[in-house]
Each structure stands twice: as C-alpha cells, then as structure tokens.
Design a protein around this motif. Structure first.
Motif, short mmCIF file in Angstrom:
data_model
loop_
_atom_site.label_atom_id
_atom_site.label_comp_id
_atom_site.label_asym_id
_atom_site.label_seq_id
_atom_site.Cartn_x
_atom_site.Cartn_y
_atom_site.Cartn_z
N GLU A 429 1.40 -1.25 -0.17
CA GLU A 429 -0.16 -0.10 -0.37
C GLU A 429 0.87 1.32 0.38
O GLU A 429 0.51 2.49 -0.59
N GLY A 430 1.94 1.57 1.09
CA GLY A 430 2.76 2.46 0.81
C GLY A 430 3.49 2.81 -0.17
O GLY A 430 3.04 4.34 -1.19
N GLY A 431 4.00 1.86 -1.26
CA GLY A 431 4.86 2.06 -2.34
C GLY A 431 3.80 2.31 -3.20
O GLY A 431 3.83 3.47 -4.16
N ILE A 432 2.48 1.95 -3.30
CA ILE A 432 1.33 2.97 -4.39
C ILE A 432 0.72 3.70 -3.76
O ILE A 432 0.98 4.59 -5.20
N THR A 433 1.02 4.34 -2.78
CA THR A 433 0.63 5.09 -2.72
C THR A 433 1.33 6.60 -2.89
O THR A 433 1.17 7.34 -3.24
N ALA A 434 2.47 6.71 -2.66
CA ALA A 434 4.23 7.04 -3.23
C ALA A 434 3.85 7.45 -4.37
O ALA A 434 3.94 8.33 -4.63
N ALA A 435 3.50 6.08 -5.24
CA ALA A 435 4.04 6.27 -6.70
C ALA A 435 2.70 6.78 -7.06
O ALA A 435 2.87 7.85 -8.50
N LYS A 436 1.93 6.95 -7.00
CA LYS A 436 0.53 7.68 -7.24
C LYS A 436 0.42 8.88 -7.07
O LYS A 436 -0.01 10.67 -7.42
N ALA A 437 1.09 9.01 -5.92
CA ALA A 437 1.92 10.76 -5.87
C ALA A 437 2.66 11.58 -5.94
O ALA A 437 3.60 12.61 -6.13
N GLY A 438 3.80 10.84 -7.32
CA GLY A 438 4.93 10.94 -7.99
C GLY A 438 6.27 10.52 -6.94
O GLY A 438 6.83 11.40 -8.05
N HIS A 439 5.83 9.94 -6.52
CA HIS A 439 7.10 9.67 -5.98
C HIS A 439 8.22 8.03 -6.03
O HIS A 439 6.87 7.34 -6.66
N ASP A 440 9.56 8.46 -6.43
CA ASP A 440 10.05 7.12 -6.84
C ASP A 440 9.26 5.43 -5.09
O ASP A 440 9.36 6.05 -4.09
N ALA A 441 9.47 4.46 -5.15
CA ALA A 441 8.68 3.58 -4.66
C ALA A 441 9.74 2.09 -4.85
O ALA A 441 10.25 2.15 -5.72
N ILE A 442 10.56 1.56 -3.77
CA ILE A 442 10.71 0.89 -3.32
C ILE A 442 9.39 -0.48 -2.95
O ILE A 442 10.20 -0.04 -1.63
#
Length: 443
Positions: A429-442
């Motif tokens: 969930e955290g990675g998906i949320t970050a990606a939707k906000a325009g951030h890179d996610a690992i």
C-alpha cells in the motif's frame, strides 16, 4: 575358467564397439541462471575450457579488460586452467570474446555460447560484469571457491542469452544492529549480491540495539552506543519473565573499514546505501547522548530486546545539529546518491508529553486532521505531522548536499517530504500511495 574369461572378453569387445552408451551418456545441458534471463535459447554441445582457449578483448576499455582479467584469474584459481589473453581473434583456436556493442541497456548483455567460441556483448561495463556472472552460474559450483578442483567438468552449455534487468533498484538489506557482522561476512554478503545480479546493498547501521558506524565528531556513539550488556533469548513472548544471555554484544565499523567495504562493493557494481535511523529507533544514540531526547535528565541503556520503543529523538535544534554532523561524515564515506533515514516505528508518546514538542507544533501551526489526507486517505495527528516536519527538514539538508532520501513507508504519515523515495515494507500500500503521488517507490 577359460570359458568365463572368454565371455568376459567378448562382453568387453561388444562394449567397445557400441561405445558403452549406457555407461557413457552425454552430459545433458542445464541452465541454472538466476534470475531467469529475458530470452534464453538452449543449443546443443558444450564449450570446453582448456589451456588452448584465448580471451579476446580487442577494443575494450580498461574497465572491461579488468572484468575479463577477473574471469581469467577465477578460472585459474578454481580449475587450474590458464586461459590466454589476446588482442585479436584466431579462427583456428577456441576463444572467449568480449565485444562492445552500442545501444544496449546499461546493465544489459548478450551471451552466445557455442562449442568453439563464446561471445559476450554489452555496451557498458555493468553489462559485461553481469554476463560474466551468468558464465559463472553455467560453470561447476567450484567456480565460486578458492581451491583448485581439476576433476570438475570445466565446460559451459551452449546457449543464446539476451538479458537486462526489469528493475533499476535490486537490493538486499543487512541489519548489523541487532547482530553485528564481521567485515569478512560482509564481503561474502556482497559476493552473494553480485552472484544474483543485485546492484544495491542497503546497510542498516543504527538502531535501538546498537550503533555500528564510527562518527569521529561524536565518539560516544561507538564508545557507548555500539555495546549492549546482553541479548534477549528467543522471541519476545516465548519466555516470561524474559531470559537474557548475560553476554555483552558489541562492535562497529571504523571509517577505514567502511571505505574498504564501499570500494569492494563498487568493484562489483553494487551501490551501498547507508541507513541512519531517525526519529525513532534511537536508543543507542540516546544512550550515548541523552540530551537529544525529550527527557535529557534520563539515563538510557542500549537495549537487548526487540520491538518499538517510546524513546525517540526530540525535534530540537540540538538534535538537528547532531544529525547533520553525523550525516556529514556518512556522506563522506558513502558516495551513493541516496541516504536512507529510516522514519519507521516512531511512537509519538514522548512528543505528546514534551513541552518543547508541543510548543514547536503550535509554532508550526500543525493541527490534527479533521478530514482524510489527500495523499493516503487517512487522518493524521499533529504529532504525525511533526514527524513529517522532522523528515522534511533532514531531507532539505541532504538535498543541499546533492543527496536524496529514502524512508520506510511511515514517512507518508502527516505529509511526504518533497523528493523522498518510499521503501514500502508494510505490504504494497505505501509504495502504491507514494507512486500515485509522483514519488519513486521501492517494494
């Protein structure tokens, strides 16, 4: 007796004429390549290593030549076979060719193995390095050793491979805080990363159970924070009351050791990303410098138990100056574009009780959410927003030095720092949320 001897002789002659196929089956080619390549086409036959084989590196850069030399040295060490080096091809002799081919991905390569030649093509040294790792995986396991094993089958199965990684970040974390690892183990760990074509070593260096990196500006971190008097036996709730081993556990890496580790990793195209935990998981630091806590008159001990603890860094100027000083030395040691700042499992109990923290919350105009946050759809407290202030402030400092931060997915709480990369550990969930906000996610 003569009759029995004649029968045995006849059987031997029949075996010789038929080639004893039952006992001398051809080797079946296996392709134990990890990870599975994008494209792999098995072929018939095998390429036999021998003293007649040449390694041809015509037109290659010195860096690629070094990769070829490492292959030659490892084969010499483990098989006793001396491959020749050559600046040009010889059609009459088997060879291993390193060929620079423009336009391939940075970490991509092509590997063509035929019974009479091997061609490894890439555009960058990274690709050549990973191609050699694939060759190692196709050789006998003895190739990874340090002893000569002449009786192994020193040949490679014929195959056509074309590969490039799907993900730009491929890493593994090593936590040396709970249990200290020797430098010899770390070198072995790096070897394992390289074998599996991983390119990132996430080095978790500070936590409640130990501070593991020498910081010259703050010597108590290694004098006090690197040691705990004992360690919990078994899991948290297995024994009650809890049982400890009664043995001091300690250790830290000097800055010279860190430099050597980083250099060794770089030689295998691995970036080392250090993790310096904040604002939680701070007990080892607070045991060294209690004035950085919300209760500066308290004496803290490096803990020998696991879990989440209320003792965290207090967001005061003294703390930020301390962390900036720590990070200055960390950045000198680690050229990575990223510094991992943790950000996970930070209880807000101490901040809720701290007069300075509550005054800072008022000064910053932070308030509890009355409606869900636009980024993650959750309501956040003013203390969670204080953590966002803490992380954002540290991010700005690192950005000013040309670095970016990675943080665990808790850094989403209360608002995400502008340039942060989120490492999602509590599910996806955290990675998906970050990606939707325009951030890179690992993940």
């Amino acid at each position: 007796m003569k009759k029995g001897l004649s029968a045995l002789l006849l059987a031997s002659l029949l075996c010789a004429s038929s080639g004893c196929q039952q006992n001398q089956k051809e080797v079946v080619n296996e392709y134990n390549i990890v990870p599975m390549p994008n494209q792999m086409t098995p072929q018939e036959g095998r390429f036999l290593l021998s003293n007649k084989v040449s390694v041809v590196t015509a037109g290659c850069t010195p860096e690629v030549q070094a990769i070829a030399d490492s292959l030659i040295a490892q084969i010499q060490l483990t098989s006793g076979i001396s491959l020749k080096t050559s600046s040009q091809e010889n059609p009459e002799q088997p060879d291993i060719r390193f060929v620079t081919e423009e336009g391939m991905p940075k970490e991509g390569y092509k590997l063509s193995i035929a019974p009479n030649e091997i061609t490894l093509s890439a555009s960058h040294p990274n690709g050549f390095f990973y191609g050699v790792q694939t060759m190692y995986q196709l050789l006998p396991p003895a190739i990874y050793g340090k002893a000569t094993v002449k009786r192994a089958n020193w040949s490679l199965p014929a195959v056509e491979v074309e590969d490039a990684p799907r993900f730009p970040y491929r890493g593994l974390m090593l936590d040396v805080c709970r249990h200290f690892s020797t430098t010899d183990y770390i070198y072995k760990f790096i070897d394992m990363l390289a074998m599996h074509k991983m390119n990132t070593f996430h080095f978790h260096l500070t936590d409640d159970q130990g501070w593991r990196i020498e910081i010259k500006k703050y010597p108590k971190l290694q004098e006090v924070g690197s040691k705990r008097k004992e360690t919990l036996i078994d899991y948290y709730f297995v024994n009650w009351p809890q049982i400890f081993d009664g043995k001091e556990h300690g250790g830290y890496y000097t800055q010279e050791e860190i430099k050597d580790i980083v250099a060794y990793a770089a030689s295998k195209y691995i970036t080392v990303i250090p993790e310096i935990e904040m604002p939680g998981h701070a007990i080892a630091a607070l045991a060294s410098y209690p004035e950085l806590s919300c209760r500066p008159d308290t004496t803290y001990e490096v803990t020998g138990t696991w879990g989440v603890f209320e003792e965290v860094f207090c967001p005061k100027e003294e703390t930020f100056q301390f962390l900036e000083g720590v990070l200055d030395e960390v950045m000198e040691l680690f050229p990575s574009p990223y510094i991992h700042i943790g950000g996970d499992e930070c209880p807000k109990d101490a901040w809720m009780k701290c007069a300075h923290c509550q005054e800072l919350i008022k000064k910053l105009g932070l308030k509890d959410d009355t409606t869900p946050n636009a980024i993650d759809g959750k309501k956040h407290t003013k203390e969670e927003k204080l953590q966002s202030y803490f992380i954002t402030r540290m991010e700005k400092y690192l950005n000013s030095k040309g670095r970016n931060i990675i943080g665990w997915d808790e850094i989403l709480e209360g608002g995400l720092a502008p340039n942060a990369t989120v490492m999602s550990w509590r599910g996806v969930e955290g990675g998906i949320t970050a990606a939707k906000a325009g951030h890179d996610a690992i993940m």
